[in-house]
Design a protein around this motif. Structure first.
Motif, mmCIF file in Angstrom:
data_model
loop_
_atom_site.group_PDB
_atom_site.id
_atom_site.type_symbol
_atom_site.label_atom_id
_atom_site.label_comp_id
_atom_site.label_asym_id
_atom_site.label_seq_id
_atom_site.Cartn_x
_atom_site.Cartn_y
_atom_site.Cartn_z
ATOM 1 N N LEU A 1 0.824 -1.208 0.000
ATOM 2 C CA LEU A 1 0.000 0.000 0.000
ATOM 3 C C LEU A 1 0.860 1.260 0.000
ATOM 4 N N THR A 2 1.940 1.220 0.766
ATOM 5 C CA THR A 2 2.842 2.386 0.807
ATOM 6 C C THR A 2 3.483 2.620 -0.550
ATOM 7 N N ASN A 3 3.923 1.561 -1.179
ATOM 8 C CA ASN A 3 4.553 1.671 -2.501
ATOM 9 C C ASN A 3 3.561 2.110 -3.571
ATOM 10 N N ALA A 4 2.266 1.888 -3.300
ATOM 11 C CA ALA A 4 1.226 2.277 -4.254
ATOM 12 C C ALA A 4 0.766 3.720 -4.042
ATOM 13 N N GLY A 5 1.409 4.408 -3.096
ATOM 14 C CA GLY A 5 1.074 5.811 -2.903
ATOM 15 C C GLY A 5 0.182 6.114 -1.730
ATOM 16 N N ALA A 6 0.070 5.183 -0.789
ATOM 17 C CA ALA A 6 -0.737 5.457 0.405
ATOM 18 C C ALA A 6 -0.167 6.672 1.150
ATOM 19 N N GLN B 1 13.079 3.467 21.333
ATOM 20 C CA GLN B 1 14.435 3.935 21.077
ATOM 21 C C GLN B 1 14.548 4.512 19.666
ATOM 22 N N LEU B 2 13.935 3.859 18.709
ATOM 23 C CA LEU B 2 13.959 4.325 17.322
ATOM 24 C C LEU B 2 13.338 5.716 17.196
ATOM 25 N N LEU B 3 12.207 5.914 17.854
ATOM 26 C CA LEU B 3 11.514 7.200 17.778
ATOM 27 C C LEU B 3 12.279 8.296 18.502
ATOM 28 N N LEU B 4 12.899 7.942 19.608
ATOM 29 C CA LEU B 4 13.716 8.926 20.323
ATOM 30 C C LEU B 4 14.909 9.350 19.475
ATOM 31 N N GLU B 5 15.513 8.391 18.806
ATOM 32 C CA GLU B 5 16.636 8.711 17.915
ATOM 33 C C GLU B 5 16.170 9.550 16.720
ATOM 34 N N GLY B 6 14.898 9.423 16.395
ATOM 35 C CA GLY B 6 14.340 10.211 15.307
ATOM 36 C C GLY B 6 13.979 11.628 15.713
ATOM 37 N N GLY B 7 14.098 11.919 16.999
ATOM 38 C CA GLY B 7 13.890 13.290 17.452
ATOM 39 C C GLY B 7 12.645 13.568 18.252
ATOM 40 N N ARG C 1 -10.712 9.317 12.705
ATOM 41 C CA ARG C 1 -11.544 10.198 13.535
ATOM 42 C C ARG C 1 -11.009 10.328 14.960
ATOM 43 N N TYR C 2 -10.112 9.418 15.353
ATOM 44 C CA TYR C 2 -9.523 9.458 16.697
ATOM 45 C C TYR C 2 -8.179 10.188 16.707
ATOM 46 N N GLY C 3 -7.791 10.707 15.552
ATOM 47 C CA GLY C 3 -6.535 11.435 15.462
ATOM 48 C C GLY C 3 -5.319 10.556 15.272
ATOM 49 N N GLU C 4 -5.539 9.280 14.959
ATOM 50 C CA GLU C 4 -4.422 8.341 14.815
ATOM 51 C C GLU C 4 -3.905 8.314 13.377
ATOM 52 N N THR C 5 -2.586 8.191 13.255
ATOM 53 C CA THR C 5 -1.946 8.011 11.954
ATOM 54 C C THR C 5 -1.464 6.563 11.831
ATOM 55 N N ALA C 6 -1.042 6.205 10.640
ATOM 56 C CA ALA C 6 -0.562 4.839 10.407
ATOM 57 C C ALA C 6 0.639 4.506 11.290
ATOM 58 N N ILE C 7 1.577 5.451 11.420
ATOM 59 C CA ILE C 7 2.775 5.149 12.194
ATOM 60 C C ILE C 7 2.472 5.070 13.688
ATOM 61 N N MET C 8 1.449 5.780 14.150
ATOM 62 C CA MET C 8 1.029 5.647 15.546
ATOM 63 C C MET C 8 0.520 4.227 15.817
ATOM 64 N N LEU C 9 -0.296 3.728 14.890
ATOM 65 C CA LEU C 9 -0.841 2.376 15.050
ATOM 66 C C LEU C 9 0.255 1.324 14.929
ATOM 67 N N ALA C 10 1.209 1.544 14.037
ATOM 68 C CA ALA C 10 2.332 0.609 13.902
ATOM 69 C C ALA C 10 3.173 0.604 15.172
ATOM 70 N N SER C 11 3.336 1.770 15.789
ATOM 71 C CA SER C 11 4.112 1.868 17.032
ATOM 72 C C SER C 11 3.410 1.119 18.158
ATOM 73 N N TYR C 12 2.107 1.249 18.240
ATOM 74 C CA TYR C 12 1.346 0.578 19.294
ATOM 75 C C TYR C 12 1.371 -0.936 19.111
ATOM 76 N N ASN C 13 1.313 -1.378 17.860
ATOM 77 C CA ASN C 13 1.230 -2.812 17.576
ATOM 78 C C ASN C 13 2.589 -3.497 17.503
ATOM 79 N N LYS D 1 10.210 1.978 8.216
ATOM 80 C CA LYS D 1 9.990 2.288 6.806
ATOM 81 C C LYS D 1 9.105 3.520 6.635
ATOM 82 N N LEU D 2 8.070 3.635 7.460
ATOM 83 C CA LEU D 2 7.188 4.796 7.361
ATOM 84 C C LEU D 2 7.936 6.075 7.726
ATOM 85 N N TYR D 3 8.789 5.970 8.732
ATOM 86 C CA TYR D 3 9.585 7.130 9.141
ATOM 87 C C TYR D 3 10.530 7.567 8.020
#
Length: 216
Positions: A80-85, A141-147, A92-104, A112-114
């Protein structure tokens, strides 16, 4: 001279063609959504190749990328990402794809999303707080390193450390504290990470927080 009946008939045919097109588009989207829900990567790839839009949301604003992530399907998320997602759309809850990936706990998807430009450092609930809620130290740790600031908070003052404490995620808390998380921040209800840990009767968590300066 062209009669009014001709114009009327032409208008009817034009409207009918639009309706048929809308029905066809809706049908393709429904097929695509079902394929995503069913984790059918092959059908998803075929439908996308035919021009199906990967960004059409459902009634709650969830994109197909979000659905793939909730189903914990990294391969489908890649398709889906490669197809231009679009990466920063919100439901409606204010969640993005990377938020859901982080939780899961989908570390490879988060990375990859970052890399592709997904936003991680924004106001309110963010991927770091979601990662702590799910108890995923490597993603933290990955997100902290990302700023992402370690003490970033939601609008009600909830921090990642508080959510780690609430969920009894000791390893997640260790990473946050190692990176400077403040155990004495309180949310709008006056609760700190120590309060959450104490309410869970987790003595190891309480001792960890106190060893990093947490106060009663």
């Amino acid at each position: 001279m062209i009669s009014s009946k001709f114009f009327f008939a032409a208008a009817v045919l034009f409207v009918a063609s639009l309706c048929q097109h809308s029905i066809a588009v809706a049908g393709v989207y429904e097929d695509l959504r079902w394929a995503v829900e069913d984790n059918n990567t092959g059908d998803v790839t075929k439908l996308l190749a035919k021009g199906a839009d990967p960004n059409t949301p459902d009634e709650n604003g969830n994109t197909l990328l979000m659905v793939a992530i909730r189903n914990k399907n990294p391969a489908l998320a890649d398709v889906l990402t490669n197809a231009g997602a679009k990466l920063n759309l919100r439901n409606r809850y204010g969640e993005t794809a990377i938020m859901l990936a982080s939780y899961n706990g989908l570390e490879s998807v988060v990375e990859k999303l970052y890399i592709k430009g997904a936003e991680i450092n924004h106001e309110g609930w963010n991927p770091l707080i979601y990662a702590a809620s799910g108890g995923h130290p490597k993603i933290i740790q990955l997100l902290l390193e990302g700023g992402v600031p370690v003490n970033s908070a939601s609008r009600n003052g909830t921090t990642a450390l508080m959510m780690a404490a609430k969920g009894n995620h000791l390893d997640a808390a260790r990473v946050l504290l190692k990176n400077g998380a403040d155990p004495n921040i309180r949310n709008e209800w006056g609760k700190s990470a120590l309060d959450w840990a104490s309410s869970k009767k987790n003595t190891d968590f309480v001792e960890l927080l106190k060893s990093h300066g947490a106060k009663e």
